[in-house]
Enzyme design. Structure first.
Site, PDB file in Angstrom:
ATOM      1  CB  CYS A  48       7.222  12.021 -10.582  1.00 34.37           C
ATOM      2  SG  CYS A  48       7.042  13.052 -11.692  1.00 34.37           S
ATOM      3  CB  SER A  78     -10.225  -5.587   9.582  1.00 34.11           C
ATOM      4  OG  SER A  78      -9.874  -4.701   8.484  1.00 34.11           O
ATOM      5  CG  HIS A 114      -1.977  -0.759   0.919  1.00 35.35           C
ATOM      6  ND1 HIS A 114      -2.770  -1.103   2.053  1.00 35.35           N
ATOM      7  CD2 HIS A 114      -2.610  -1.838   0.070  1.00 35.35           C
ATOM      8  CE1 HIS A 114      -3.981  -2.355   1.739  1.00 35.35           C
ATOM      9  NE2 HIS A 114      -3.474  -2.503   0.415  1.00 35.35           N
TER      10      HIS A 114
HETATM   11  P1  OAD Z   1      -8.018  -2.353  10.073  1.00 37.17           P
HETATM   12  O1  OAD Z   1      -8.103  -1.048  11.129  1.00 37.17           O
HETATM   13  O2  OAD Z   1      -9.072  -2.758   9.020  1.00 37.17           O
HETATM   14  O3  OAD Z   1      -7.789  -3.476  11.243  1.00 37.17           O
HETATM   15  C1  OAD Z   1      -6.859  -3.541  12.150  1.00 37.17           C
HETATM   16  C2  OAD Z   1      -7.232  -4.820  12.847  1.00 37.17           C
HETATM   17  O4  OAD Z   1      -5.973  -5.086  13.736  1.00 37.17           O
HETATM   18  C3  OAD Z   1      -8.242  -5.173  13.268  1.00 37.17           C
HETATM   19  O5  OAD Z   1      -8.963  -6.354  13.004  1.00 37.17           O
HETATM   20  C4  OAD Z   1      -8.148  -5.182  14.921  1.00 37.17           C
HETATM   21  O6  OAD Z   1      -8.810  -6.130  15.440  1.00 37.17           O
HETATM   22  C5  OAD Z   1      -6.692  -5.729  14.909  1.00 37.17           C
HETATM   23  N1  OAD Z   1      -5.849  -5.332  16.088  1.00 37.17           N
HETATM   24  C6  OAD Z   1      -5.756  -4.146  16.645  1.00 37.17           C
HETATM   25  N2  OAD Z   1      -4.889  -4.102  17.575  1.00 37.17           N
HETATM   26  C7  OAD Z   1      -4.367  -5.207  17.727  1.00 37.17           C
HETATM   27  C8  OAD Z   1      -3.352  -5.765  18.378  1.00 37.17           C
HETATM   28  N3  OAD Z   1      -2.692  -4.995  19.263  1.00 37.17           N
HETATM   29  N4  OAD Z   1      -2.627  -6.875  18.226  1.00 37.17           N
HETATM   30  C9  OAD Z   1      -3.388  -7.656  17.197  1.00 37.17           C
HETATM   31  N5  OAD Z   1      -4.343  -7.030  16.305  1.00 37.17           N
HETATM   32  C10 OAD Z   1      -4.766  -5.899  16.525  1.00 37.17           C
HETATM   33  O7  OAD Z   1      -6.546  -2.126   9.402  1.00 37.17           O
HETATM   34  P2  OAD Z   1      -5.947  -3.089   8.070  1.00 37.17           P
HETATM   35  O8  OAD Z   1      -6.553  -3.989   8.095  1.00 37.17           O
HETATM   36  O9  OAD Z   1      -4.528  -2.794   8.112  1.00 37.17           O
HETATM   37  O10 OAD Z   1      -5.055   1.222   3.285  1.00 37.17           O
HETATM   38  O11 OAD Z   1      -6.662  -2.102   6.940  1.00 37.17           O
HETATM   39  C11 OAD Z   1      -6.165  -2.454   5.650  1.00 37.17           C
HETATM   40  C12 OAD Z   1      -6.163  -1.203   4.782  1.00 37.17           C
HETATM   41  O12 OAD Z   1      -7.184  -0.576   4.900  1.00 37.17           O
HETATM   42  C13 OAD Z   1      -5.004  -0.273   5.336  1.00 37.17           C
HETATM   43  O13 OAD Z   1      -3.774  -0.674   4.682  1.00 37.17           O
HETATM   44  C14 OAD Z   1      -5.424   1.073   5.051  1.00 37.17           C
HETATM   45  C15 OAD Z   1      -6.857   1.178   5.151  1.00 37.17           C
HETATM   46  O14 OAD Z   1      -7.676   1.730   4.161  1.00 37.17           O
HETATM   47  C16 OAD Z   1      -4.204   2.219   3.046  1.00 37.17           C
HETATM   48  O15 OAD Z   1      -3.833   3.132   3.559  1.00 37.17           O
HETATM   49  C17 OAD Z   1      -3.820   1.929   1.408  1.00 37.17           C
END
Ligand code: OAD
Length: 239
Positions: free
Chosen positions: A118, A179, A110
Site C-alpha cells: 500500500c 547476468s 526485488h
Molecule cells: P537475466 O535475464 O539478466 O540473466 C539470466 C542469467 O541466467 C543469464 O546470465 C543466463 O546466461 C543465465 N541462465 C539462463 N538459463 C540458465 C540455466 N539453466 N542455468 C544457469 N544459468 C542460466 O536475469 P537476472 O540476472 O536475474 O528485476 O536479472 C536481474 C534483474 O533484472 C531481475 O531481477 C529483474 C530484471 O530487471 C526486477 O524484476 C526488479
C-alpha cells in the site's frame, strides 16, 4: 576442537528458474525483449497507467503460480538441510520457487509477485489473486493505492541492511543464474570477496562479472548445482 562451518550466501537470478519454464529477462526470448522497462517497471509508468501495470503483473502472477521448482532449487534446499552452517538465499526473482522447494532464509530483494504494497500506509498484502486499481488496502482501507510489491527501476531494494551483513559475514558466496548487470546485486560478489569469501558462479556462460569469481561452473544449474551440492556435502562429511 569444534569445527567452524562458514556461512554461505547464495544469490539467485532468473537463470535458476529457467529450467522451470520461466523466461529470463535478457535472453533471446527474454521478458525485456517483449516489453519495455519504461512501460511496466518504473514508478512513473505505474502512476501514468496503473491499470496497464496491474494487468502486466496479474498476468505474470497467473503464470508463476503454476510454476514448480527444478533440481537447482531443490539442491539449495538440500544444502540448507544438510550443511551444519547457515545458508541464506538472496534472490532477485519475484517468483516463489525457493519457497515451493521448501527453502528457508529467503530474501526477495526485488520483491515478490504474490504481494502488493500500500503506497499510503506500507501494508503488505499477500495475494495470488488479481490486484487492481479498485483494490482496497486491508489495513488503512484506502482504495486504489496498492502497488505490486515489485521493486521498480530507481526504487530501493528490500532487506538491504540484512543482505549487507550476510555478504560481509559469509565465507562462501555462490551466484546462480544471474547476468550480473543489474545493480546493486551485480556488486554483491565484490562485497563478499573483499570480506574474504570464496566465490562461485553458476551460469550457462561467463558473465561480465566473471572476474570476481574464484570458480565458474558452466552449464544448466539444474544439472551443475545438484552435483556441486553432493560433492560439497561429501567433502564436509569426510573432513
Ligand atoms: P537475466 O535475464 O539478466 O540473466 C539470466 C542469467 O541466467 C543469464 O546470465 C543466463 O546466461 C543465465 N541462465 C539462463 N538459463 C540458465 C540455466 N539453466 N542455468 C544457469 N544459468 C542460466 O536475469 P537476472 O540476472 O536475474 O528485476 O536479472 C536481474 C534483474 O533484472 C531481475 O531481477 C529483474 C530484471 O530487471 C526486477 O524484476 C526488479
Amino acid at each position: 576442537m569444534e569445527r567452524i562451518y562458514p556461512d554461505i550466501a547464495i544469490l539467485t537470478g532468473a537463470g535458476i528458474s529457467a529450467e522451470s519454464g520461466l523466461a529470463t529477462f535478457r535472453g533471446s526470448d527474454g521478458l525485456w525483449n517483449n516489453c519495455r522497462v519504461e512501460d511496466v517497471a518504473t514508478i512513473e509508468a505505474f502512476h501514468r497507467n496503473p491499470e496497464f501495470v496491474h494487468d502486466f503483473y496479474n498476468e505474470m502472477k497467473s503464470e508463476l503460480i503454476k510454476a514448480t521448482p527444478n533440481p537447482a532449487h531443490l539442491a539449495i534446499t538440500r544444502l540448507q538441510k544438510e550443511y551444519p552452517g547457515q545458508v541464506n538465499i538472496i534472490t532477485q526473482n519475484v517468483d516463489t520457487l525457493h519457497e515451493k522447494a521448501g527453502s528457508q532464509n529467503i530474501y526477495h530483494i526485488h520483491g515478490q509477485i504474490n504481494q502488493a504494497v500500500c503506497l499510503n500506509c506500507g501494508h503488505i498484502l499477500e495475494s495470488w489473486g488479481d490486484v487492481t486499481t479498485e483494490t482496497v488496502c486491508p489495513h488503512c482501507e484506502t482504495p486504489g493505492m496498492m502497488k505490486p510489491n515489485i521493486v521498480f527501476f530507481g526504487e530501493n531494494l528490500l532487506y538491504m541492511d540484512k543482505v549487507d551483513r550476510l555478504l560481509k559475514n559469509c565465507g562462501i558466496f555462490i551466484s546462480v543464474g544471474t547476468s550480473g548487470v543489474v545493480w546493486p546485486a551485480a556488486g554483491f560478489v565484490q562485497i563478499a570477496r573483499l570480506n574474504g569469501a570464496e566465490t562461485f558462479e553458476f551460469n550457462l556462460e561467463q558473465t561480465s562479472n566473471n572476474f570476481y569469481f574464484d570458480r565458474h561452473i558452466t552449464g544448466p544449474a539444474g544439472t551443475t548445482l545438484p552435483r556441486f551440492v553432493e560433492e560439497f556435502l561429501n567433502k564436509q562429511k569426510n573432513g
